[in-house]
Write a protein that holds these residues in place. Sequence first.
Motif, PDB file in Angstrom:
ATOM      1  N   SER A  14       9.359 -22.894  13.087  1.00 52.69           N
ATOM      2  CA  SER A  14      10.302 -21.939  13.669  1.00 52.69           C
ATOM      3  C   SER A  14      10.862 -22.406  15.008  1.00 52.69           C
ATOM      4  O   SER A  14      11.482 -21.627  15.723  1.00 52.69           O
ATOM      5  CB  SER A  14       9.601 -20.587  13.866  1.00 52.69           C
ATOM      6  OG  SER A  14       9.136 -20.096  12.644  1.00 52.69           O
ATOM      7  N   VAL A  15      10.660 -23.663  15.332  1.00 57.04           N
ATOM      8  CA  VAL A  15      11.032 -24.163  16.661  1.00 57.04           C
ATOM      9  C   VAL A  15      12.503 -23.906  16.980  1.00 57.04           C
ATOM     10  O   VAL A  15      12.829 -23.462  18.088  1.00 57.04           O
ATOM     11  CB  VAL A  15      10.649 -25.654  16.825  1.00 57.04           C
ATOM     12  CG1 VAL A  15      11.413 -26.549  15.862  1.00 57.04           C
ATOM     13  CG2 VAL A  15      10.853 -26.119  18.255  1.00 57.04           C
ATOM     14  N   ILE A  16      13.393 -24.143  16.065  1.00 60.15           N
ATOM     15  CA  ILE A  16      14.829 -23.966  16.336  1.00 60.15           C
ATOM     16  C   ILE A  16      15.134 -22.489  16.592  1.00 60.15           C
ATOM     17  O   ILE A  16      15.865 -22.146  17.534  1.00 60.15           O
ATOM     18  CB  ILE A  16      15.681 -24.534  15.185  1.00 60.15           C
ATOM     19  CG1 ILE A  16      15.531 -26.061  15.142  1.00 60.15           C
ATOM     20  CG2 ILE A  16      17.142 -24.136  15.330  1.00 60.15           C
ATOM     21  CD1 ILE A  16      16.101 -26.710  13.914  1.00 60.15           C
ATOM     22  N   GLN A  17      14.557 -21.613  15.773  1.00 67.52           N
ATOM     23  CA  GLN A  17      14.778 -20.182  15.960  1.00 67.52           C
ATOM     24  C   GLN A  17      14.182 -19.694  17.279  1.00 67.52           C
ATOM     25  O   GLN A  17      14.779 -18.870  17.968  1.00 67.52           O
ATOM     26  CB  GLN A  17      14.182 -19.386  14.793  1.00 67.52           C
ATOM     27  CG  GLN A  17      14.864 -19.636  13.472  1.00 67.52           C
ATOM     28  CD  GLN A  17      14.220 -20.769  12.673  1.00 67.52           C
ATOM     29  OE1 GLN A  17      13.580 -21.665  13.225  1.00 67.52           O
ATOM     30  NE2 GLN A  17      14.427 -20.743  11.372  1.00 67.52           N
ATOM     31  N   ARG A  56       3.138 -12.921  19.769  1.00 69.23           N
ATOM     32  CA  ARG A  56       4.299 -12.705  20.655  1.00 69.23           C
ATOM     33  C   ARG A  56       5.300 -13.850  20.500  1.00 69.23           C
ATOM     34  O   ARG A  56       6.515 -13.626  20.454  1.00 69.23           O
ATOM     35  CB  ARG A  56       3.824 -12.592  22.106  1.00 69.23           C
ATOM     36  CG  ARG A  56       4.942 -12.426  23.134  1.00 69.23           C
ATOM     37  CD  ARG A  56       5.627 -11.068  23.014  1.00 69.23           C
ATOM     38  NE  ARG A  56       6.583 -10.873  24.069  1.00 69.23           N
ATOM     39  CZ  ARG A  56       7.872 -11.243  24.010  1.00 69.23           C
ATOM     40  NH1 ARG A  56       8.343 -11.826  22.915  1.00 69.23           N
ATOM     41  NH2 ARG A  56       8.675 -11.020  25.025  1.00 69.23           N
ATOM     42  N   LEU A  57       4.795 -15.070  20.411  1.00 69.30           N
ATOM     43  CA  LEU A  57       5.677 -16.228  20.222  1.00 69.30           C
ATOM     44  C   LEU A  57       6.447 -16.106  18.908  1.00 69.30           C
ATOM     45  O   LEU A  57       7.661 -16.278  18.862  1.00 69.30           O
ATOM     46  CB  LEU A  57       4.862 -17.523  20.257  1.00 69.30           C
ATOM     47  CG  LEU A  57       5.651 -18.824  20.184  1.00 69.30           C
ATOM     48  CD1 LEU A  57       6.559 -18.981  21.403  1.00 69.30           C
ATOM     49  CD2 LEU A  57       4.705 -20.008  20.078  1.00 69.30           C
ATOM     50  N   VAL A  58       5.739 -15.760  17.844  1.00 68.25           N
ATOM     51  CA  VAL A  58       6.374 -15.617  16.531  1.00 68.25           C
ATOM     52  C   VAL A  58       7.344 -14.434  16.521  1.00 68.25           C
ATOM     53  O   VAL A  58       8.382 -14.490  15.850  1.00 68.25           O
ATOM     54  CB  VAL A  58       5.299 -15.490  15.423  1.00 68.25           C
ATOM     55  CG1 VAL A  58       5.905 -15.066  14.107  1.00 68.25           C
ATOM     56  CG2 VAL A  58       4.543 -16.795  15.271  1.00 68.25           C
ATOM     57  N   SER A  59       7.048 -13.393  17.291  1.00 70.47           N
ATOM     58  CA  SER A  59       7.935 -12.213  17.313  1.00 70.47           C
ATOM     59  C   SER A  59       9.322 -12.548  17.843  1.00 70.47           C
ATOM     60  O   SER A  59      10.291 -11.847  17.538  1.00 70.47           O
ATOM     61  CB  SER A  59       7.314 -11.093  18.150  1.00 70.47           C
ATOM     62  OG  SER A  59       7.450 -11.361  19.540  1.00 70.47           O
ATOM     63  N   ILE A  60       9.428 -13.613  18.602  1.00 69.92           N
ATOM     64  CA  ILE A  60      10.709 -14.004  19.197  1.00 69.92           C
ATOM     65  C   ILE A  60      11.753 -14.311  18.126  1.00 69.92           C
ATOM     66  O   ILE A  60      12.943 -14.064  18.328  1.00 69.92           O
ATOM     67  CB  ILE A  60      10.502 -15.194  20.168  1.00 69.92           C
ATOM     68  CG1 ILE A  60       9.708 -14.705  21.379  1.00 69.92           C
ATOM     69  CG2 ILE A  60      11.824 -15.824  20.580  1.00 69.92           C
ATOM     70  CD1 ILE A  60       9.150 -15.808  22.249  1.00 69.92           C
ATOM     71  N   ILE A  61      11.314 -14.802  16.972  1.00 74.94           N
ATOM     72  CA  ILE A  61      12.299 -15.136  15.931  1.00 74.94           C
ATOM     73  C   ILE A  61      12.829 -13.892  15.223  1.00 74.94           C
ATOM     74  O   ILE A  61      13.817 -13.972  14.509  1.00 74.94           O
ATOM     75  CB  ILE A  61      11.760 -16.172  14.913  1.00 74.94           C
ATOM     76  CG1 ILE A  61      10.557 -15.648  14.150  1.00 74.94           C
ATOM     77  CG2 ILE A  61      11.457 -17.480  15.600  1.00 74.94           C
ATOM     78  CD1 ILE A  61      10.044 -16.587  13.079  1.00 74.94           C
ATOM     79  N   PHE A 113       7.057 -29.604  21.379  1.00 75.41           N
ATOM     80  CA  PHE A 113       6.597 -28.283  20.949  1.00 75.41           C
ATOM     81  C   PHE A 113       5.852 -28.383  19.627  1.00 75.41           C
ATOM     82  O   PHE A 113       4.739 -27.871  19.482  1.00 75.41           O
ATOM     83  CB  PHE A 113       7.781 -27.323  20.820  1.00 75.41           C
ATOM     84  CG  PHE A 113       7.409 -25.987  20.238  1.00 75.41           C
ATOM     85  CD1 PHE A 113       6.958 -24.966  21.048  1.00 75.41           C
ATOM     86  CD2 PHE A 113       7.495 -25.752  18.868  1.00 75.41           C
ATOM     87  CE1 PHE A 113       6.606 -23.724  20.513  1.00 75.41           C
ATOM     88  CE2 PHE A 113       7.148 -24.532  18.313  1.00 75.41           C
ATOM     89  CZ  PHE A 113       6.704 -23.505  19.145  1.00 75.41           C
ATOM     90  N   GLN A 114       6.455 -29.053  18.653  1.00 74.06           N
ATOM     91  CA  GLN A 114       5.839 -29.148  17.333  1.00 74.06           C
ATOM     92  C   GLN A 114       4.532 -29.928  17.378  1.00 74.06           C
ATOM     93  O   GLN A 114       3.542 -29.528  16.762  1.00 74.06           O
ATOM     94  CB  GLN A 114       6.813 -29.760  16.335  1.00 74.06           C
ATOM     95  CG  GLN A 114       7.952 -28.816  16.011  1.00 74.06           C
ATOM     96  CD  GLN A 114       8.964 -29.418  15.066  1.00 74.06           C
ATOM     97  OE1 GLN A 114       9.414 -30.541  15.261  1.00 74.06           O
ATOM     98  NE2 GLN A 114       9.331 -28.677  14.041  1.00 74.06           N
TER      99      GLN A 114
END
Length: 131
Positions: A14-17, A56-61, A113-114
């Motif tokens: 999900s890095v780009i998102q 929280r990080l995943v919620s950003i997408i 990041f990845q």
Amino acid sequence: DDIQGFRELIETGSVIQIFAAITPTDLADLREINREMVRAKSVIEASEQDLRFHSRLVSIIGNKSILDIYRIMTPVILRIMQRGKTRRTIEGETYREHQAILDAVERRDALAFQYLMRTHLRAGLWTFDEE
């Protein structure tokens, strides 16, 4: 292994998102959650903050289905996080890994990041190799 593999697909994929959607407020929130993890009074509480950081990080997408899956997987993810964790790993390794991930987000360095996220998630698996 399957849970961490799934998380790796979501959190590294999900890095780009994440880069497209993240705000300074999001970054500040993530850094505060990371500090709260270190201030936790127990490994259980620290693991809950660790999961909060990743959720929280995943919620950003903005994908509700992914967040629903994370909620369903919470007990298993927490078990993985709690195994092998000590005050030292929480205050040292986990905190520093989270900070490095956030630094990569700030720089918009997708490769870093990845790599950092993959390494961080795979670190949780070593305790299961002993069984």
